[in-house]
Design a protein around this motif. Structure first.
Motif, PDB file in Angstrom:
ATOM      1  N   SER A 282     -49.927  38.283  25.696  1.00 30.49           N
ATOM      2  CA  SER A 282     -50.547  38.324  27.025  1.00 30.49           C
ATOM      3  C   SER A 282     -51.818  39.158  27.031  1.00 30.49           C
ATOM      4  CB  SER A 282     -49.558  38.882  28.058  1.00 30.49           C
ATOM      5  OG  SER A 282     -49.273  40.244  27.804  1.00 30.49           O
TER       6      SER A 282
ATOM      7  N   LEU B  82     -49.364  31.639  34.211  1.00 27.82           N
ATOM      8  CA  LEU B  82     -48.242  31.349  33.329  1.00 27.82           C
ATOM      9  C   LEU B  82     -47.590  32.619  32.783  1.00 27.82           C
ATOM     10  CD1 LEU B  82     -49.182  28.350  30.982  1.00 27.82           C
ATOM     11  CD2 LEU B  82     -47.108  28.604  32.339  1.00 27.82           C
TER      12      LEU B  82
ATOM     13  N   VAL C 247     -47.135  29.997  25.248  1.00 29.40           N
ATOM     14  CA  VAL C 247     -45.991  29.142  25.566  1.00 29.40           C
ATOM     15  C   VAL C 247     -45.200  28.810  24.300  1.00 29.40           C
ATOM     16  CG1 VAL C 247     -45.310  26.853  26.377  1.00 29.40           C
ATOM     17  CG2 VAL C 247     -47.011  28.165  27.649  1.00 29.40           C
TER      18      VAL C 247
ATOM     19  N   GLU D 104     -53.122  29.894  26.458  1.00 24.50           N
ATOM     20  CA  GLU D 104     -51.799  29.704  27.062  1.00 24.50           C
ATOM     21  C   GLU D 104     -50.869  28.934  26.133  1.00 24.50           C
ATOM     22  OE1 GLU D 104     -52.729  29.582  31.879  1.00 24.50           O
ATOM     23  OE2 GLU D 104     -52.845  27.746  30.691  1.00 24.50           O
TER      24      GLU D 104
ATOM     25  N   GLN E 266     -38.493  35.325  29.903  1.00 25.39           N
ATOM     26  CA  GLN E 266     -38.128  36.188  28.779  1.00 25.39           C
ATOM     27  C   GLN E 266     -37.115  37.249  29.204  1.00 25.39           C
ATOM     28  OE1 GLN E 266     -41.147  38.966  27.171  1.00 25.39           O
ATOM     29  NE2 GLN E 266     -40.908  37.880  25.243  1.00 25.39           N
TER      30      GLN E 266
ATOM     31  N   ALA F 157     -43.164  31.759  23.338  1.00 28.49           N
ATOM     32  CA  ALA F 157     -42.101  31.993  24.313  1.00 28.49           C
ATOM     33  C   ALA F 157     -40.962  30.987  24.165  1.00 28.49           C
ATOM     34  CB  ALA F 157     -42.672  31.929  25.731  1.00 28.49           C
ATOM     35  N   LEU F 158     -41.270  29.764  23.751  1.00 27.20           N
ATOM     36  CA  LEU F 158     -40.234  28.743  23.579  1.00 27.20           C
ATOM     37  C   LEU F 158     -39.542  28.856  22.225  1.00 27.20           C
ATOM     38  CD1 LEU F 158     -42.015  25.615  25.121  1.00 27.20           C
ATOM     39  CD2 LEU F 158     -40.182  26.972  26.133  1.00 27.20           C
TER      40      LEU F 158
ATOM     41  N   LEU G 123     -43.591  33.326  32.373  1.00 26.53           N
ATOM     42  CA  LEU G 123     -42.979  33.454  31.053  1.00 26.53           C
ATOM     43  C   LEU G 123     -42.319  34.819  30.879  1.00 26.53           C
ATOM     44  CD1 LEU G 123     -45.686  31.682  28.867  1.00 26.53           C
ATOM     45  CD2 LEU G 123     -43.412  30.827  29.457  1.00 26.53           C
ATOM     46  N   ARG G 124     -42.904  35.850  31.464  1.00 28.66           N
ATOM     47  CA  ARG G 124     -42.267  37.171  31.432  1.00 28.66           C
ATOM     48  C   ARG G 124     -40.911  37.111  32.137  1.00 28.66           C
ATOM     49  NH1 ARG G 124     -47.489  40.057  32.618  1.00 28.66           N
ATOM     50  NH2 ARG G 124     -48.160  40.999  30.647  1.00 28.66           N
TER      51      ARG G 124
END
Length: 408
Positions: free
Chosen positions: A330, A349, A205, A201, A357, A208-209, A353-354
């Motif tokens: 993922s 998560l 993360v 994860e 996004q 994604a950030l 996060l999707r």
């Protein structure tokens, strides 16, 4: 053996085939290619190169091989592939890759021709390695290609930490040491060992950030789009060809852009950071699917229509359409209770996060500051955008998903 001081991994020991590859022209060329392309226009300290990144990937690959118990010729192949994985990059890294791919049919990880000839090919063969086999690993093929290019690859582990370090943005900080230690092969698939859902994860993360903060920052996207347009103008004016452009480094490209009449205006803007502005910054729900899926030729036709409607020069309009949101990480596989499971099915998560996004996606239409209003109005009409409010929206109205919604 050669020991190199690195800003991220401290001391990196380079030995064997990697030591002999280090001083080949193909690898040294990477000293002159910015890791993050034009991102330094946003984060001035982001001046690290593909060369130091390649060293970091080699270093992590060596650590992974130790923990996986891979030795001998197979280890040498992977070490060579790790150091060479970026030699196919064109100037400013990914910024011109789609342009050159349309002309050459090659992405940066297709390095079979590059490895087969010249000093690199000679070094590989001197160490008993077949260049084609090493190139296959660079492309992520086969069992061991997953180490260099896959969901749990050492490439991603290095660039997230390195990019965070050089931009000063902390979001890419991950425990790459643990990630490398916990790698396992199960039925030919590279997975994380038991007890590492959170480790996986953290990788998800971080990516994604870093994406909206660094890789897809609006200024980075505008400058990338301008550089891509300038590269296209070089090809249209026959100043160079796509194959030559693909083998330039950053300095070669800058010099060519400055010296060509076809690109002098864009070059001056990039040199002075006098960038285009956002005329439209539209959310995904406001953009027709046909626009998102449109090919390059159709996008160029839309640009011409917008310019004509706005009464501006064709070069004053650039449309920037990102791909649909996706989350490759993922599909990372983790052992849970002795069973290999995809992270997307195991972690709550991923759905959150999707959703984030999806809400961050923006279509961009860029133009010089004095004509943004005219260009934006014309773009809404030509592209059929469903925008009632401001043409440049920073924050999505409505409800965001929260993590507790995905906990059951």
């Amino acid at each position: 053996m050669k020991t190199i001081k690195d800003s991220v991994h401290d001391h990196i020991e380079v030995d064997g085939v990697a030591r002999d590859l280090l001083d080949t022209p193909a690898v040294q060329r990477l000293r002159h290619i910015a890791q993050l392309g034009t991102v330094s226009l946003v984060y001035p300290s982001a001046n690290h190169t593909r060369f130091e990144h390649s060293l970091g990937v080699y270093h992590l690959a060596c650590r992974a091989l130790e923990h996986l118990g891979i030795e001998g010729r197979e280890a040498k192949r992977i070490q060579a592939a790790a150091l060479l994985h970026d030699v196919g990059h064109g100037p400013f890294s990914h910024n011109l890759e789609e342009l050159t791919y349309r002309k050459t049919g090659r992405y940066h990880d297709d390095v079979h021709d590059l490895l087969a000839t010249g000093d690199v090919g000679d070094v590989l063969r001197d160490h008993g390695l077949e260049p084609a086999t090493v190139a296959d690993i660079v492309a992520g093929e086969g069992r061991f290609g997953q180490i260099v290019s896959g969901e749990l690859d050492v490439d991603r582990m290095d660039y997230l930490v390195r990019d965070a370090h050089h931009t000063g943005v902390p979001y890419g900080t991950i425990d790459h040491g643990r990630l490398v230690r916990e790698l396992r092969f199960v039925d030919g698939e590279l997975v994380l060992a038991e007890g590492n859902v959170q480790t996986a994860e953290s990788l998800l993360v971080a990516r994604a950030l870093m994406n909206p903060t660094v890789y897809s920052h609006s200024v980075a996207r505008i400058s990338k789009a301008m550089l891509r347009r300038a590269g296209e103008q070089l090809l249209e004016a026959e100043v160079t060809d796509a194959g030559t452009l693909q083998r330039m480094d950053d300095h070669d490209l800058i010099a060519t852009l400055r010296s060509s009449g076809a690109t002098a205006a864009f070059s001056k803007r990039l040199d002075h950071r006098n960038l285009y502005k956002r005329a439209v910054w539209a959310e995904i729900d406001d953009v027709p699917g046909g626009i998102i899926e449109a090919d390059h030729a159709n996008i160029r036709e839309f640009e011409r229509e917008i310019a004509a409607d706005a009464g501006v020069e064709e070069t004053d309009v650039i449309i920037d359409v990102p791909s649909r949101p996706s989350m490759k990480e993922s599909t990372t596989r983790v052992l849970v209770n002795g069973e290999v499971r995809q992270l997307g099915r195991q972690s709550p998560l991923v759905d959150a996060l999707r959703s984030a996004q999806y809400s961050q996606w923006r279509l961009g239409v860029y133009s010089p500051a004095p004509v943004t209003e005219a260009v934006g109005t014309a773009a809404v009409d030509v592209l059929g955008l469903d925008i009632d409010g401001p043409l440049v929206t920073e924050v999505r109205d409505g409800l965001y998903a929260t993590l507790d919604q995905f906990s059951d």
